[in-house]
Design a protein around this motif. Structure first.
Motif, mmCIF file in Angstrom:
data_model
loop_
_atom_site.group_PDB
_atom_site.id
_atom_site.type_symbol
_atom_site.label_atom_id
_atom_site.label_comp_id
_atom_site.label_asym_id
_atom_site.label_seq_id
_atom_site.Cartn_x
_atom_site.Cartn_y
_atom_site.Cartn_z
ATOM 1 N N PHE A 16 0.817 -1.216 0.000
ATOM 2 C CA PHE A 16 0.000 0.000 0.000
ATOM 3 C C PHE A 16 0.850 1.264 0.000
ATOM 4 O O PHE A 16 0.707 2.129 -0.878
ATOM 5 N N VAL A 17 1.763 1.399 0.957
ATOM 6 C CA VAL A 17 2.618 2.585 1.022
ATOM 7 C C VAL A 17 3.644 2.560 -0.098
ATOM 8 O O VAL A 17 3.927 3.592 -0.727
ATOM 9 N N GLY A 18 4.184 1.384 -0.368
ATOM 10 C CA GLY A 18 5.246 1.262 -1.352
ATOM 11 C C GLY A 18 4.882 1.778 -2.728
ATOM 12 O O GLY A 18 5.677 2.472 -3.375
ATOM 13 N N ARG A 19 3.701 1.457 -3.209
ATOM 14 C CA ARG A 19 3.327 1.861 -4.567
ATOM 15 C C ARG A 19 3.310 3.376 -4.723
ATOM 16 O O ARG A 19 3.597 3.899 -5.804
ATOM 17 N N HIS A 20 2.990 4.099 -3.659
ATOM 18 C CA HIS A 20 3.018 5.568 -3.713
ATOM 19 C C HIS A 20 4.448 6.080 -3.603
ATOM 20 O O HIS A 20 4.835 7.032 -4.283
ATOM 21 N N LEU A 21 5.245 5.436 -2.757
ATOM 22 C CA LEU A 21 6.636 5.842 -2.593
ATOM 23 C C LEU A 21 7.447 5.589 -3.856
ATOM 24 O O LEU A 21 8.264 6.436 -4.262
ATOM 25 N N ILE A 22 7.253 4.438 -4.490
ATOM 26 C CA ILE A 22 8.024 4.078 -5.676
ATOM 27 C C ILE A 22 7.864 5.139 -6.768
ATOM 28 O O ILE A 22 8.831 5.525 -7.432
ATOM 29 N N ARG A 23 6.650 5.619 -6.949
ATOM 30 C CA ARG A 23 6.408 6.640 -7.980
ATOM 31 C C ARG A 23 7.185 7.922 -7.679
ATOM 32 O O ARG A 23 7.701 8.578 -8.593
ATOM 33 N N ARG A 24 7.280 8.276 -6.414
ATOM 34 C CA ARG A 24 8.022 9.481 -6.044
ATOM 35 C C ARG A 24 9.515 9.283 -6.229
ATOM 36 O O ARG A 24 10.218 10.180 -6.706
ATOM 37 N N LEU A 25 10.013 8.130 -5.852
ATOM 38 C CA LEU A 25 11.434 7.857 -6.032
ATOM 39 C C LEU A 25 11.807 7.815 -7.513
ATOM 40 O O LEU A 25 12.880 8.282 -7.915
ATOM 41 N N ALA A 26 10.912 7.263 -8.334
ATOM 42 C CA ALA A 26 11.188 7.158 -9.770
ATOM 43 C C ALA A 26 11.350 8.536 -10.405
ATOM 44 O O ALA A 26 12.165 8.725 -11.317
ATOM 45 N N LYS A 27 10.587 9.505 -9.933
ATOM 46 C CA LYS A 27 10.659 10.858 -10.507
ATOM 47 C C LYS A 27 12.019 11.515 -10.271
ATOM 48 O O LYS A 27 12.377 12.458 -10.964
ATOM 49 N N THR A 28 12.757 11.017 -9.285
ATOM 50 C CA THR A 28 14.076 11.583 -9.003
ATOM 51 C C THR A 28 15.152 11.030 -9.934
ATOM 52 O O THR A 28 16.287 11.512 -9.919
ATOM 53 N N GLY A 29 14.817 9.986 -10.669
ATOM 54 C CA GLY A 29 15.795 9.366 -11.560
ATOM 55 C C GLY A 29 16.507 8.177 -10.957
ATOM 56 O O GLY A 29 17.387 7.579 -11.591
ATOM 57 N N ALA A 30 16.146 7.803 -9.725
ATOM 58 C CA ALA A 30 16.811 6.679 -9.062
ATOM 59 C C ALA A 30 16.456 5.354 -9.732
ATOM 60 O O ALA A 30 15.380 5.189 -10.297
ATOM 61 N N ILE A 31 17.378 4.401 -9.642
ATOM 62 C CA ILE A 31 17.074 3.014 -9.965
ATOM 63 C C ILE A 31 16.447 2.423 -8.711
ATOM 64 O O ILE A 31 17.060 2.447 -7.642
ATOM 65 N N VAL A 32 15.250 1.934 -8.825
ATOM 66 C CA VAL A 32 14.512 1.481 -7.646
ATOM 67 C C VAL A 32 14.279 -0.023 -7.707
ATOM 68 O O VAL A 32 13.628 -0.523 -8.631
ATOM 69 N N ARG A 33 14.818 -0.738 -6.728
ATOM 70 C CA ARG A 33 14.571 -2.165 -6.604
ATOM 71 C C ARG A 33 13.375 -2.365 -5.672
ATOM 72 O O ARG A 33 13.409 -1.945 -4.515
ATOM 73 N N VAL A 34 12.351 -2.988 -6.183
ATOM 74 C CA VAL A 34 11.146 -3.242 -5.397
ATOM 75 C C VAL A 34 11.206 -4.687 -4.924
ATOM 76 O O VAL A 34 10.975 -5.617 -5.696
ATOM 77 N N VAL A 35 11.511 -4.884 -3.653
ATOM 78 C CA VAL A 35 11.768 -6.216 -3.110
ATOM 79 C C VAL A 35 10.539 -6.748 -2.382
ATOM 80 O O VAL A 35 9.960 -6.071 -1.530
ATOM 81 N N SER A 36 10.133 -7.958 -2.728
ATOM 82 C CA SER A 36 9.005 -8.591 -2.052
ATOM 83 C C SER A 36 9.123 -10.102 -2.199
ATOM 84 O O SER A 36 9.962 -10.609 -2.947
ATOM 85 N N ARG A 37 8.263 -10.819 -1.496
ATOM 86 C CA ARG A 37 8.268 -12.280 -1.603
ATOM 87 C C ARG A 37 7.747 -12.720 -2.960
ATOM 88 O O ARG A 37 8.133 -13.764 -3.482
ATOM 89 N N HIS A 38 6.883 -11.920 -3.547
ATOM 90 C CA HIS A 38 6.282 -12.256 -4.835
ATOM 91 C C HIS A 38 6.495 -11.082 -5.802
ATOM 92 O O HIS A 38 5.627 -10.212 -5.941
ATOM 93 N N PRO A 39 7.656 -11.019 -6.454
ATOM 94 C CA PRO A 39 7.999 -9.855 -7.287
ATOM 95 C C PRO A 39 7.045 -9.598 -8.445
ATOM 96 O O PRO A 39 6.934 -8.468 -8.910
ATOM 97 N N ASN A 40 6.331 -10.634 -8.915
ATOM 98 C CA ASN A 40 5.385 -10.421 -10.015
ATOM 99 C C ASN A 40 4.276 -9.451 -9.610
ATOM 100 O O ASN A 40 3.673 -8.793 -10.457
ATOM 101 N N GLN A 41 4.042 -9.337 -8.286
ATOM 102 C CA GLN A 41 3.025 -8.416 -7.801
ATOM 103 C C GLN A 41 3.473 -6.957 -7.913
ATOM 104 O O GLN A 41 2.669 -6.042 -7.715
ATOM 105 N N ALA A 42 4.746 -6.752 -8.228
ATOM 106 C CA ALA A 42 5.268 -5.394 -8.382
ATOM 107 C C ALA A 42 5.430 -4.997 -9.837
ATOM 108 O O ALA A 42 5.853 -3.881 -10.135
ATOM 109 N N ASN A 43 5.075 -5.883 -10.750
ATOM 110 C CA ASN A 43 5.275 -5.583 -12.173
ATOM 111 C C ASN A 43 4.516 -4.335 -12.625
ATOM 112 O O ASN A 43 4.966 -3.610 -13.508
ATOM 113 N N PHE A 44 3.361 -4.086 -11.998
ATOM 114 C CA PHE A 44 2.569 -2.923 -12.404
ATOM 115 C C PHE A 44 3.297 -1.613 -12.138
ATOM 116 O O PHE A 44 2.991 -0.581 -12.737
ATOM 117 N N LEU A 45 4.292 -1.639 -11.248
ATOM 118 C CA LEU A 45 5.022 -0.432 -10.902
ATOM 119 C C LEU A 45 6.073 -0.053 -11.947
ATOM 120 O O LEU A 45 6.609 1.055 -11.916
#
Length: 329
Positions: A16-45
Motif C-alpha cells: 500500500f505505502v510502497g506503490r506511492h513511494l516508488i512513484r516518487r522515487l522514480a521521478k528523481t531518476g533513481a534506480i529502484v529495486r522493489v523487493v518482495s516475496r512475490h515480485p510479479n506483484q510489483a510488475n505494475f510499478l
C-alpha cells in the motif's frame, strides 16, 4: 541532492505505502529495486519509471544471502515490511524484529549511505500489545546495527487502497450496524501520499539521520468520529454499536482463528491496541522537520475513493449527512 546516480532498495515496495513511494522515487531518476516475496506483484510499478528503472526483485527476509543480494550496490535502503496479524512463521518477531535487524546489519556492512525504517506510532517496549512491543524491539535492533538510520512512525495510514476505511465501508454495505470497539480512542490519520513524501524527504535530508519522526495528519479524531465520517461519505445510515472490551477480546480470539489464507477481521492483539490513543507525541519531530507542509485531510481525500461504496456511485445526489444515523451511539 540528485538521485540520478542513486540505487534505492525498497523492501515491501509492492504494498500500500510502497506503490506511492516508488512513484516518487522514480521521478528523481533513481534506480529502484522493489523487493518482495512475490515480485510479479510489483510488475505494475514498472510503468512508474523509464525502461529498466523499476526493478522487481524476490527476496526472503529470513535469509542473509537473499537480503544481501537485494542490498548489494544500493545507496539507500527503505524497509516498509510490516504485518497487523501473525500467521505461522510470518509472526511479529520475524517481521518486525528479525527482518529489520537483518536488513540494517547487512545494509551497514554493505556500505549503504542511508537507511529508513518504517515503524508505527505506539511502538513501546512496555506495551501490553505484542504488535507494539515488536515494533519497539525492531526500532532498537535497527538503531543498534545502523546508528544513522531514520525511524518513521506514522499513525493509521489512509488512501485509495487502505485497509481501514475500505474495510468498514464494505461492512456498511451489508450490515445494518457496525461494531464500535474503543469508540473514544484517538487517531491522527495520515494520507499515504503525505507519508510517501516524508519518506522520500528522509532519504535526502542529512538532518534526518539517526532520528525518529512521529507522523500524524492535520486532525485528531476519535474512532467513533472516523466511523461517522466514513458513513457520511458513503451516504449510508448504520447503527454504531459499542462493544464492551471483554466481548471484543472474546470476539478477537475467535476471529483470529480464521483460515490462514484470509486476513482475520479482528484479533485479541488488535483489541489491545485499540485501548491506546494513536497520535503523535507532543513535541516529537514530525512532518514539519521533514519539510512537509499542507497535509491532506480525511475530509478532502475520502470522497476521491469511497464513492464506489455509495449506492448509485458518485451520481447519487443524496446529501452526505445521510450517513448520520439518528440511532448511532
Amino acid at each position: 541532492m540528485s538521485y540520478r546516480s542513486e540505487v534505492v532498495t525498497v523492501f515491501g515496495g509492492s504494498g500500500f505505502v510502497g506503490r506511492h513511494l516508488i512513484r516518487r522515487l522514480a521521478k528523481t531518476g533513481a534506480i529502484v529495486r522493489v523487493v518482495s516475496r512475490h515480485p510479479n506483484q510489483a510488475n505494475f510499478l514498472k510503468t512508474a519509471g523509464s525502461v529498466g528503472q523499476i526493478v522487481p526483485m524476490a527476496a526472503d527476509v529470513k535469509d542473509d544471502q537473499s537480503v544481501a543480494r537485494a542490498i548489494q550496490g544500493a545507496d539507500t535502503v527503505i524497509n516498509l515490511i510490516g504485518t497487523l496479524y501473525e500467521r505461522g512463521a510470518w509472526n511479529f518477531q520475524t517481521v518486525h524484529v528479525d527482518a529489520p535487524a537483518r536488513i540494517a546489519r547487512i545494509a551497514k556492512a554493505s556500505g549503504v549511505r542511508r537507511l529508513v525504517h518504517i515503524s508505527a506510532i505506539g511502538a513501546d517496549a512496555k506495551s501490553a500489545s505484542a504488535y507494539a512491543k515488536s515494533k519497539a524491539a525492531g526500532e532498537q535492533a535497527v538503531m543498534q546495527a545502523f546508528p544513522g538510520a531514520t525511524i518513521i512512525r506514522p499513525s493509521i495510514v489512509f488512501g485509495p487502497e487502505d485497509g481501514f476505511f475500505n474495510k468498514f465501508a464494505a461492512m456498511a454495505q451489508v450490515s445494518p450496524a457496525l461494531p464500535l470497539i474503543g469508540g473514544a480512542t484517538k487517531f491522527q490519520p495520515v494520507y499515504v501520499g503525505d507519508l510517501a513524501d516524508a519518506i522520500a524527504a528522509a532519504v535526502t535530508l542529512d538532518s534526518a539521520a539517526g532520528r525518529t519522526f512521529e507522523l500524524g495528519g492535520p486532525r485528531v479524531y476519535s474512532f467513533k468520529e472516523l466511523m461517522q465520517l466514513m458513513l457520511r461519505e458513503i451516504r449510508r445510515k448504520r447503527f454504531l454499536v459499542p462493544v464492551p472490551w471483554s466481548v471484543a477480546e472474546t470476539l478477537g480470539g475467535l476471529l483470529e482463528k480464521v483460515p490462514p489464507i484470509v486476513a482475520p477481521p479482528l484479533t485479541r492483539d488488535q483489541v489491545e491496541m485499540l485501548r491506546t490513543d494513536n497520535v503523535a507525541a507532543a513535541g516529537a519531530p514530525g512532518f514539519k522537520e521533514l519539510g512537509i507542509a499542507n497535509l491532506s485531510s480525511c475530509e478532502v481525500v475520502l470522497p476521491t475513493y469511497l464513492s464506489r461504496f455509495i449506492v448509485g456511485g458518485r451520481s447519487n445526489t443524496t446529501p452526505r449527512d445521510a450517513g448520520n444515523h439518528s440511532g448511532a451511539h
